[in-house]
Design an enzyme around this catalytic site. Structure first.
Site, short mmCIF file in Angstrom:
data_model
loop_
_atom_site.label_atom_id
_atom_site.label_comp_id
_atom_site.label_asym_id
_atom_site.label_seq_id
_atom_site.Cartn_x
_atom_site.Cartn_y
_atom_site.Cartn_z
N SER A 138 0.79 -1.16 -0.10
CA SER A 138 -0.04 0.12 0.04
C SER A 138 0.81 1.20 0.00
CB SER A 138 -0.99 -0.06 1.15
OG SER A 138 -1.85 -1.02 1.39
N1 SAH Z 1 0.00 -5.48 3.95
C1 SAH Z 1 0.98 -5.84 2.66
C2 SAH Z 1 -0.03 -5.28 1.45
C3 SAH Z 1 -1.08 -6.46 1.24
S1 SAH Z 1 -1.82 -6.61 -0.15
C4 SAH Z 1 2.15 -5.26 2.65
O1 SAH Z 1 2.40 -4.44 3.81
O2 SAH Z 1 2.61 -5.39 1.85
C5 SAH Z 1 -3.14 -7.98 -0.08
C6 SAH Z 1 -2.56 -9.15 0.30
O3 SAH Z 1 -3.69 -9.89 0.69
C7 SAH Z 1 -1.66 -10.02 -0.79
O4 SAH Z 1 -0.57 -10.32 -0.62
C8 SAH Z 1 -3.00 -11.03 -1.11
O5 SAH Z 1 -2.42 -12.35 -1.54
C9 SAH Z 1 -3.58 -11.25 0.39
N2 SAH Z 1 -4.96 -11.98 0.73
C10 SAH Z 1 -5.99 -11.94 -0.30
N3 SAH Z 1 -6.97 -12.34 -0.02
C11 SAH Z 1 -6.41 -13.01 1.23
C12 SAH Z 1 -7.05 -14.11 2.28
N4 SAH Z 1 -8.37 -14.56 1.88
N5 SAH Z 1 -6.26 -14.53 3.16
C13 SAH Z 1 -5.05 -13.91 3.45
N6 SAH Z 1 -4.36 -13.13 2.47
C14 SAH Z 1 -5.07 -12.85 1.42
#
Ligand code: SAH
Length: 260
Positions: free
Chosen positions: A109
């Site tokens: 993000s």
């Molecule tokens: N917090 C992260 C950004 C995450 S982007 C950072 O600081 O880099 C969102 C993430 O959520 C992705 O990596 C994606 O694979 C994950 N995601 C999507 N659906 C999910 C689920 N059902 N359970 C766990 N993770 C999930």
């Protein structure tokens, strides 16, 4: 002596070690070898200082000037080396005012959103927090730097592995990363003082509400896939919960794992 197997700690130390030994083996004099090592070290320090300066500027112009006032959030944003959490070829963009791709169609993000969500959680050092969507591990590192006990779930195994590596390399050794489905939460560790989602479900996941302590806060984006979503703040009550809408946002979707 070269310690090929010890790759923890400062990677610069073992790289310099390796180069030093190679120079000596190649027949360079000790003085010449020392000079080469010293120049390389200087380049390394300049490289790191450059990132430190850019991070300071980022916090001043993108975070503080836009109204984030929590001292612990500002401090954490100053401390966590964001460039260590993005792919190497994007490091020069790590302190820009934007999200960045981290592979597998996912993104880290925008720094302001990380700070905004961290502040909206209203957490105290020592609180136990669950993050859904570990991604690169950056948000988890910011929360750990704020003194929280962090549990984070990532559904894509390669990203979970990369996040663990990023967190170890930057010294956030206590963050617990699990590869699994965030809709299920982490029942063995519940209840949590706070929960943060960094992927957007279409509706608030009921099991996550269950795993929140009464009085606990959940901050999450909610909305349809790739359409307008809203950042929401949920406060759990003894019975039920209240919710408020904070900001329009755009997050990657929180995916449902395929049914077995
Ligand atoms: N917090 C992260 C950004 C995450 S982007 C950072 O600081 O880099 C969102 C993430 O959520 C992705 O990596 C994606 O694979 C994950 N995601 C999507 N659906 C999910 C689920 N059902 N359970 C766990 N993770 C999930």
């Amino acid at each position: 002596m070269i310690r090929h197997s010890i790759k923890r700690g400062n990677p610069l130390t073992w790289v310099l070690d390796l180069i030093g030994e190679t120079c000596l083996r190649a027949g360079f004099s000790s003085l010449k070898t020392l000079f080469i090592l010293f120049s390389l070290l200087n380049m390394g320090v300049a490289y790191t200082q450059d990132f430190d300066e850019r991070r300071e500027q980022m916090v001043a112009s993108q975070i503080k000037d836009r109204g984030i006032y929590s001292r612990s959030v500002l401090r954490a944003m100053r401390m966590v080396p964001r460039h260590e959490f993005v792919p190497t070829h994007l490091r020069k963009l790590a302190y820009e005012d934007r999200p960045l791709p981290i592979g597998h169609s996912q993104t880290i993000s925008q720094p302001y959103i990380v700070a905004y969500m961290s502040e909206a959680l209203k957490v105290e050092p020592g609180d136990k927090i669950l993050e859904i969507g570990t991604g690169s591990g950056y948000q988890a590192a910011v929360l750990a730097q704020m003194g929280l006990e962090v549990f984070s779930i990532e559904i894509i195994p390669e990203l979970a592995a990369q996040a663990r590596e990023n967190l170890l390399r930057t010294g956030y050794l206590k963050v617990n990363v699990r590869c699994g489905d965030g809709y299920e939460g982490w029942p063995e560790e519940a209840p949590f003082d706070a929960i943060i989602l960094t992927a957007a479900p279409e509706a608030i996941p009921p099991k996550l509400i269950e795993q929140l302590k009464p009085g606990g806060i959940m901050v999450l984006p909610v909305g349809p896939v790739h359409r307008l979503q809203y950042l929401k703040r949920i406060e759990k009550k003894e019975e039920g919960y209240t919710q408020s809408t904070l900001l329009p946002v755009r997050f990657v979707p929180m995916v449902k794992p395929p049914r077995p």
